[in-house]
Design an enzyme around this catalytic site. Structure first.
Site, PDB file in Angstrom:
ATOM      1  CE  LYS A 112     -10.177   8.387   1.998  1.00 55.81           C
ATOM      2  NZ  LYS A 112      -9.741   7.321   1.146  1.00 55.81           N
ATOM      3  CE  LYS A 195      -5.675  12.790  -0.273  1.00 56.98           C
ATOM      4  NZ  LYS A 195      -5.294  11.413  -0.118  1.00 56.98           N
ATOM      5  CE  LYS A 198      -9.802   6.627  -5.162  1.00 53.79           C
ATOM      6  NZ  LYS A 198      -8.419   6.471  -4.865  1.00 53.79           N
TER       7      LYS A 198
HETATM    8  N1  AQP Z   1      -2.369  14.251  -3.833  1.00 57.47           N
HETATM    9  C1  AQP Z   1      -1.484  13.302  -3.597  1.00 57.47           C
HETATM   10  N2  AQP Z   1      -0.168  13.610  -3.533  1.00 57.47           N
HETATM   11  C2  AQP Z   1       0.756  12.639  -3.301  1.00 57.47           C
HETATM   12  N3  AQP Z   1       0.447  11.336  -3.154  1.00 57.47           N
HETATM   13  C3  AQP Z   1      -0.850  10.977  -3.217  1.00 57.47           C
HETATM   14  N4  AQP Z   1      -1.491   9.789  -3.126  1.00 57.47           N
HETATM   15  C4  AQP Z   1      -2.823   9.976  -3.267  1.00 57.47           C
HETATM   16  N5  AQP Z   1      -3.078  11.285  -3.464  1.00 57.47           N
HETATM   17  C5  AQP Z   1      -1.881  11.931  -3.435  1.00 57.47           C
HETATM   18  C6  AQP Z   1      -0.808   8.499  -2.932  1.00 57.47           C
HETATM   19  O1  AQP Z   1      -1.306   7.592  -3.915  1.00 57.47           O
HETATM   20  C7  AQP Z   1      -1.185   6.270  -3.422  1.00 57.47           C
HETATM   21  C8  AQP Z   1      -2.450   5.498  -3.710  1.00 57.47           C
HETATM   22  O2  AQP Z   1      -3.414   5.826  -2.782  1.00 57.47           O
HETATM   23  P1  AQP Z   1      -4.808   5.149  -2.629  1.00 57.47           P
HETATM   24  O3  AQP Z   1      -5.047   4.030  -3.506  1.00 57.47           O
HETATM   25  O4  AQP Z   1      -5.065   5.000  -1.181  1.00 57.47           O
HETATM   26  O5  AQP Z   1      -5.582   6.293  -3.215  1.00 57.47           O
HETATM   27  P2  AQP Z   1      -6.181   7.313  -2.374  1.00 57.47           P
HETATM   28  O6  AQP Z   1      -5.354   7.798  -1.234  1.00 57.47           O
HETATM   29  O7  AQP Z   1      -7.482   6.718  -2.075  1.00 57.47           O
HETATM   30  O8  AQP Z   1      -6.208   8.396  -3.487  1.00 57.47           O
HETATM   31  P3  AQP Z   1      -6.987   9.616  -3.258  1.00 57.47           P
HETATM   32  O9  AQP Z   1      -7.196  10.316  -4.517  1.00 57.47           O
HETATM   33  O10 AQP Z   1      -6.333  10.354  -2.141  1.00 57.47           O
HETATM   34  O11 AQP Z   1      -8.355   8.981  -2.829  1.00 57.47           O
HETATM   35  P4  AQP Z   1      -9.292   9.457  -1.718  1.00 57.47           P
HETATM   36  O12 AQP Z   1      -9.770  10.769  -2.187  1.00 57.47           O
HETATM   37  O13 AQP Z   1     -10.349   8.401  -1.732  1.00 57.47           O
HETATM   38  O14 AQP Z   1      -8.477   9.526  -0.462  1.00 57.47           O
HETATM   39  C9  AQP Z   1      -0.876   6.392  -1.925  1.00 57.47           C
HETATM   40  O15 AQP Z   1       0.476   6.092  -1.712  1.00 57.47           O
HETATM   41  C10 AQP Z   1      -1.146   7.836  -1.625  1.00 57.47           C
HETATM   42  O16 AQP Z   1      -0.306   8.328  -0.593  1.00 57.47           O
END
Ligand code: AQP
Length: 332
Positions: A112, A195, A198
């Site tokens: 990140k 993966k 967002k």
């Molecule tokens: N692609 C994915 N496949 C399976 N599980 C996923 N999670 C996120 N992306 C995938 C799971 O969603 C839950 C919430 O996670 P979060 O609030 O930490 O969201 P995140 O990880 O910030 O979501 P993103 O889209 O992955 O955001 P960025 O891009 O900012 O990192 C968690 O249980 C996560 O494992």
């Protein structure tokens, strides 16, 4: 009933299919036989800059989506992280137990902070996994339902729990990650080796739960598929088709070999067209229900208030034990 705990950040207007299939769906299922604590991670959200007005709106949108997907506030405590101050308080104690080098090994921080450079990242982004350990350990849960990307953070959580328990006195339960292999990593529709995310995916690579249904359908129909034409699950050779089969199977409950058989001798186009319909049938009622819930702010706020009260009672008990064990003088 064993406790479960998990959280999600309010950092987008909508959850996406990765969040839902990787984690949130398990939250709904686990309600049956567990005592769940589910929170909206606004403290985590501000590790990167947020517009205050948007953050507040997204917190309520997150709550509405959780209820719309089937989280039942009579069975689960749903709350906003910042409304239970013990998260930040235990976070500090655990920071003091974490080695700098240990925190540095967290790959999510490396990923990140890669774009803007480490120097531009906040210290909060660096210590994020330690706050996450506090989020979890406060509730002494048996399981933490998450996607594969969280596995390393769960290991840190267990290490910190063990360290605290052996340095002071057994206080924390070592939680197990609850990661469903089939849906642990939903991938980007346009770049199926990464993966679905967002922050990293392009808009056409990510299916949002609150997209207009015809937009979701279009994204599925334009998903990148692989060379060849055979509909077969093979994550290495055919990551695009495999991801579509995973989503199809998860949404319909049908086994992957059964789907492979159905599409034998037919092309990728048929698979995408049918999956687009499955997705539309799934997101249409979800979207309507979420928008309906968003019209009743009083109800949402009341659910979150009740959740914070239930969570706060448990969290306060754990923090009391922690403060006592580290040697903080009682307030009298
Ligand atoms: N692609 C994915 N496949 C399976 N599980 C996923 N999670 C996120 N992306 C995938 C799971 O969603 C839950 C919430 O996670 P979060 O609030 O930490 O969201 P995140 O990880 O910030 O979501 P993103 O889209 O992955 O955001 P960025 O891009 O900012 O990192 C968690 O249980 C996560 O494992």
């Amino acid at each position: 009933r064993p406790r479960v705990l998990s959280g999600i950040q309010p950092t987008a207007d909508s959850f996406h299919f990765g969040n839902y299939l990787g984690a949130l769906r398990q939250w709904v299922d686990l309600q049956e036989e567990h005592q769940p604590f589910f929170f909206i991670a606004d403290l985590h959200a501000i590790t990167v800059e947020q517009d205050p007005k948007v953050l507040r709106q997204r917190t309520l949108r997150a709550a509405a989506q959780l209820l719309a997907m089937g989280i039942d506030p009579d069975r689960s405590a749903i709350f906003v992280q910042s409304q239970v101050p013990e998260h930040a308080q235990l976070g500090w104690v655990l920071q003091c137990l974490t080695g700098f080098g240990e925190a540095r090994r967290m790959t999510q921080f490396k990923d990140k902070s890669a774009k803007g450079g480490e120097g531009a990242a906040s210290v909060g982004l660096f210590t994020y996994p330690i706050l996450q350990a506090a989020d979890i350990l406060l509730y002494r849960p048996a399981y933490v339902p998450v996607g594969e990307d969280q596995r390393q953070h769960l290991e840190l959580t267990r290490d910190l729990a063990q360290r605290f328990n052996s340095r002071y006195k057994k206080t924390f339960r070592l939680p197990e990650p609850y990661i469903l292999k089939a849906t642990a990593k939903i991938t980007d529709l346009q770049d199926p080796t990464s993966k679905m995310s967002k922050s990293a995916s392009s808009p056409s690579g990510i299916v949002e739960m609150l997209d207009e249904p015809n937009v979701s359908a279009k994204k599925i129909r334009s998903a990148v598929t692989d060379s060849g034409s055979e509909v077969r699950f093979d994550a290495e050779e055919k990551p695009g088709v495999s991801n579509l089969l995973t989503i199809y199977s998860a949404l319909t409950g049908r086994e992957i070999p059964d789907l492979e058989e159905q599409y034998a001798g037919r092309g990728y186009g048929d698979l995408k067209k049918d999956l687009a319909e499955v997705v539309v049938d799934f997101v249409t009622p979800f979207r309507a229900r979420t928008l309906e819930l968003l019209d009743d702010r009083t109800y949402l706020t009341e659910v979150l208030r009740r959740g914070a009260e239930q969570a706060g009672a448990v969290a306060a008990g754990t923090l009391r034990d922690v403060y006592d064990r580290v040697g903080f003088a009682a307030a009298g």
